[in-house]
Design an enzyme around this catalytic site. Structure first.
Site, mmCIF file in Angstrom:
data_model
loop_
_atom_site.group_PDB
_atom_site.id
_atom_site.type_symbol
_atom_site.label_atom_id
_atom_site.label_comp_id
_atom_site.label_asym_id
_atom_site.label_seq_id
_atom_site.Cartn_x
_atom_site.Cartn_y
_atom_site.Cartn_z
ATOM 1 N N GLU A 1 0.827 -1.214 0.000
ATOM 2 C CA GLU A 1 0.000 0.000 0.000
ATOM 3 C C GLU A 1 0.864 1.268 0.000
ATOM 4 O O GLU A 1 0.395 2.326 0.427
ATOM 5 C CB GLU A 1 -0.910 0.015 1.240
ATOM 6 N N HIS B 1 -7.168 -2.250 9.984
ATOM 7 C CA HIS B 1 -8.452 -2.871 9.654
ATOM 8 C C HIS B 1 -9.274 -2.936 10.947
ATOM 9 O O HIS B 1 -9.997 -3.899 11.166
ATOM 10 C CB HIS B 1 -8.252 -4.284 9.100
ATOM 11 N N TYR C 1 -12.834 14.719 21.251
ATOM 12 C CA TYR C 1 -11.549 14.153 20.841
ATOM 13 C C TYR C 1 -11.574 13.605 19.424
ATOM 14 O O TYR C 1 -10.549 13.597 18.744
ATOM 15 C CB TYR C 1 -11.037 13.122 21.868
HETATM 16 P P1 13P Z 1 0.759 -5.135 3.593
HETATM 17 O O1 13P Z 1 1.087 -6.361 4.415
HETATM 18 O O2 13P Z 1 1.309 -5.232 2.186
HETATM 19 O O3 13P Z 1 1.172 -3.882 4.300
HETATM 20 O O4 13P Z 1 -0.815 -5.084 3.451
HETATM 21 C C1 13P Z 1 -1.586 -5.187 4.620
HETATM 22 C C2 13P Z 1 -2.864 -4.459 4.509
HETATM 23 O O5 13P Z 1 -3.384 -4.005 5.502
HETATM 24 C C3 13P Z 1 -3.500 -4.325 3.199
HETATM 25 O O6 13P Z 1 -4.538 -3.408 3.255
#
Ligand code: 13P
Length: 212
Positions: free
Chosen positions: A75, A96, A121
């Site tokens: 990314e 995530h 905040y």
């Molecule tokens: P990477 O392991 O390449 O950083 O990807 C992880 C991720 O969160 C993809 O959205």
């Protein structure tokens, strides 16, 4: 190696480990970068935020070319979009984290700004607006223009059905903002179907004037 770079390597691994330990990231999800005077440090692709080695972080030059360390996150372009859109961005955190990702999956919320000003905040750390970017496959570089355009007016975005990307003036600021975003998303989901009192526009203006 300059002592500032060594300090950033250690801080990045410490903060990433803390995020992982508290469940903000699982498996090998998420990536983090920080700006240096001569380029950027970035988490390697497929690495766990819970087990990073300061000596193996990816080093990129100012043009985002990989110059040292393990292969960088797929990314890279997502981070580059923020740095190029925002002079105030010195670090970028992509997670995530569950509740922010849940909000990114909702088609019936305001895609230009799904989470209203519920708490001070959230406003202070994330700002006035945080749009949802339409879905792209992770690692799909064609999302860069959409992120770049959104980041001109927002310190953070939600990638639809994927997760948050948050920038900050320092690495610690970016991590704090990502944590506040996750809490705000939790409150937003808890309050769905209710009619919460929101901060008013003058209250939001007052926070941003006072705290930046
Ligand atoms: P990477 O392991 O390449 O950083 O990807 C992880 C991720 O969160 C993809 O959205």
């Amino acid at each position: 190696m300059p002592s500032h770079e060594q300090e950033m390597r250690e801080l990045l691994c410490e903060l990433a480990g803390s995020l992982f330990a508290r469940g903000f990231s699982v498996g090998s999800a998420g990536n983090i970068s920080v700006r240096l005077t001569d380029g950027y440090l970035m988490t390697p692709t497929n690495s766990s935020l819970g087990r990073l080695d300061p000596g193996r972080l990816s080093k990129l030059d100012p043009a985002f070319q990989h110059v040292a360390g393990d292969k960088p996150s797929k990314e890279v372009f997502m981070h580059r979009a923020f740095y190029q859109a925002r002079d105030d961005a010195s670090a970028v955190v992509h997670l995530h984290s569950t509740q922010a990702t849940a909000v990114s999956c909702l088609p019936d919320v305001d895609q230009s700004n799904p989470i209203p000003p519920l708490t001070p905040y959230f406003v202070m750390r994330v700002g006035r607006r945080m749009p949802i970017i339409p879905y792209y496959r992770p690692g799909d570089a064609t999302m860069e223009p959409a992120i770049n355009a959104a980041a001109r007016n927002a310190r953070a975005v939600l990638l639809a059905n994927h997760g948050p990307v948050v920038s900050g003036q320092t690495l610690t600021d970016a991590v704090h903002a990502a944590e506040e975003l996750e809490e705000a998303a939790k409150l937003f989901l808890l309050l769905r179907g209710h009619s919460p009192r929101l901060l008013t526009m003058p209250q939001v203006d007052d926070l941003l004037t006072t705290f930046g």
